[in-house]
Enzyme design. Structure first.
Site, PDB file in Angstrom:
ATOM      1  N   LYS A  84     -13.431   0.547  -3.876  1.00 19.51           N
ATOM      2  CA  LYS A  84     -14.444   0.970  -2.912  1.00 19.51           C
ATOM      3  C   LYS A  84     -15.552   1.782  -3.585  1.00 19.51           C
ATOM      4  CE  LYS A  84     -11.618   0.943   1.292  1.00 19.51           C
ATOM      5  NZ  LYS A  84     -11.068   1.738   2.408  1.00 19.51           N
TER       6      LYS A  84
ATOM      7  N   GLU B 110       0.815  -1.215   0.000  1.00 18.74           N
ATOM      8  CA  GLU B 110       0.000   0.000   0.000  1.00 18.74           C
ATOM      9  C   GLU B 110       0.849   1.266   0.000  1.00 18.74           C
ATOM     10  OE1 GLU B 110      -4.348  -1.117   1.863  1.00 18.74           O
ATOM     11  OE2 GLU B 110      -2.990   0.085   3.069  1.00 18.74           O
TER      12      GLU B 110
ATOM     13  N   HIS C 273      11.079 -25.732   1.385  1.00 20.32           N
ATOM     14  CA  HIS C 273      10.542 -26.920   0.718  1.00 20.32           C
ATOM     15  C   HIS C 273       9.384 -26.566  -0.212  1.00 20.32           C
ATOM     16  CE1 HIS C 273      12.782 -29.828   3.278  1.00 20.32           C
ATOM     17  NE2 HIS C 273      12.765 -28.803   4.123  1.00 20.32           N
TER      18      HIS C 273
END
Length: 486
Positions: free
Chosen positions: A474, A331, A360
């Protein structure tokens, strides 16, 4: 004397930034640093100005108004500051009101209202906190997180779990819902909070529900929905301070509320952050951990194409730290335009990894994939508890090779092998070393990372404190929610 020749920066606390495998021949060079010398000077001056005045060049709120940036004030507990002796005393009083009185806390928050809090919980409590007895938890309640997703299954199962636990008690079960939202309208947080609040409030007299709201403290014309609700319902309140973005809020009441719930040492945490801030006040690059970290990572990305940072702590309970860092870096620095409005598409991509787990899983890519990464290790030197590997099967020669070592010795050998293999193939990496995994050193590291993005924002000429890309979705979300209700 060129201080960089040491390639290890050690603070008086024992905290270490080892950048040996990031700087030197075949890596970031002295000439690279010299070429951005003027930019580093300007960046440091800008950070000093931010500390002193709260002003950051070009920074505006999402409403397009000038907005101060005040996170660097948070480590300093002083009268008139965002963290004051009185505000810390209120948090500690809240903490004591829960001890041996509350059975469980559910913390509702997302983004910075969740990620930093989860780090404090993990480091202090570990995975099995909620399975311990009240005595083993020193009287503090169990703690659950919600509101960081609108997953219907988990939300329902959490409510059912609280109801089940309540049925195991002969007296009333007291649950405290801590809801964290500056605006009070955060969809993820408020929707799951309302589901839990409604269900538990209706569950019967065997469950007592209390609510604490952490929201914008303003009670004027700009009063938030959550603040208004808290006043109407008589809920206790703490503050989401102005001038502190969510990704920096772990040092404020937003994060310290979780510390209060579980007995995490908030004084030591802030002291560690304060010590790191003091160390970063020098303009000497090789003695300033945040500026040095920012400079090396910026150059690795811009000059050498290493624009992915794999954040890889060698500790299970620091995985949430890597997840917090994802938001902080993404951000803060993922920006379409610079401060002059020029399209730059700046940003380094953060990736979560945990050693040895991801040796791994991811190391094949780190070692043989594109040379576009810096691997940032986090090492813990002294473990509060360690376990020796027993020689349980003497006839198995392969197992006998590592029996007798402690788990921490084997863990460090794996990290060293990983770093050496990467370095041997020109793969850039560095290590933060924590003397111990405790509140003080956690405060040091988290603050270093927070201040680093401020420095890097200056080097890249982007606003590290806005998030316009988040606002894009938004704006679309509201109309889509309305369509769903038709």
């Amino acid at each position: 004397m060129d201080m960089a020749l040491t390639t290890i920066l050690t603070l008086s606390s024992g905290f270490v930034f080892d950048y040996t495998n990031l700087y030197g021949y075949g890596r970031i060079t002295e000439q690279d640093i010299a070429e951005i010398g003027d930019s580093l000077t300007a960046a440091h001056q800008a950070v000093v100005h931010m500390r002193t005045t709260g002003e950051v060049c070009g920074h505006l709120s999402k409403e397009g108004k000038p907005e101060k940036v005040l996170f660097s004030q948070l480590p300093y507990v002083e009268e008139g500051n965002l963290n004051s002796p009185a505000s810390l005393a209120r948090l500690k009083a809240f903490s004591q009101s829960l001890r041996n009185k509350a059975d469980a806390v559910i913390s509702f928050g997302i983004g910075g209202s969740y990620l930093g809090n989860k780090v404090l919980f993990d480091v202090h409590c570990g995975e099995f906190w909620n399975n311990k007895s009240r005595e083993e938890r020193d009287g503090y309640p169990k703690l659950y997180f919600s509101g960081n997703n609108m997953d219907p299954r988990r939300t329902r199962e959490l409510v059912e779990h609280i109801e089940y636990e309540a049925r195991q008690k002969t007296d009333a079960y007291r649950v405290v819902l801590v809801v964290i939202s500056k605006s009070g309208s955060t969809l993820d947080t408020m929707s799951t909070f309302m589901v839990a609040y409604d269900a538990l409030s209706k569950a019967g007299p065997h469950i007592e529900v209390q609510v604490t709201a952490v929201t914008d403290p303003a009670a004027d014309a700009n009063e938030t929905l959550l603040h208004k609700l808290a006043v109407q319902e008589g809920w206790s309140m703490f503050s989401v301070p102005d001038g502190v973005g969510g990704r920096f809020s772990v040092f404020s009441e937003v994060g310290l509320i979780t510390a209060a719930c579980v007995g995490f040492d908030m004084d030591a945490f802030l002291a560690g952050a304060r010590a790191m801030d003091e160390a970063c006040k020098t303009q000497e690059l090789w003695q300033n951990p945040a500026m040095l970290n920012a400079a090396l990572k910026y150059l690795a990305a811009e000059k050498y194409g290493r624009d992915i940072e794999v954040f890889m702590p060698y500790a299970d309970y620091l995985k949430s730290l890597a997840e917090w860092y994802i938001q902080l870096l993404a951000e803060s620095l993922g920006k379409r335009t610079d401060r002059s409005g020029r399209v730059v598409f700046y940003g380094r991509t953060p990736v979560v990894a945990v050693g040895t787990t991801d040796m791994h899983a991811q190391t094949q890519q780190h070692q043989d994939g594109k040379q576009d990464k810096v691997v940032q290790f986090v090492k813990v030197t002294r473990w509060a508890e360690d376990v020796a590997i027993p020689d349980s099967f003497p006839a198995a020669a392969k197992l006998a090779e590592f029996s007798g070592l402690t788990l921490s010795q084997a863990l460090e050998a794996a990290r060293e092998a990983n770093a050496a293999a990467l370095t041997g193939d020109g793969r850039l990496n560095a290590t933060f070393v924590l003397p111990e995994l405790n509140a003080y050193h956690l405060g040091e590291l988290m603050y270093l990372l927070a201040l680093s993005v401020a420095y890097e924002g200056e080097l890249a000429n982007v606003d590290a404190f806005d998030q316009p890309g988040v606002e894009a979705y938004k704006r679309l979300l509201g109309p889509m929610l309305k369509k769903k209700k038709l």
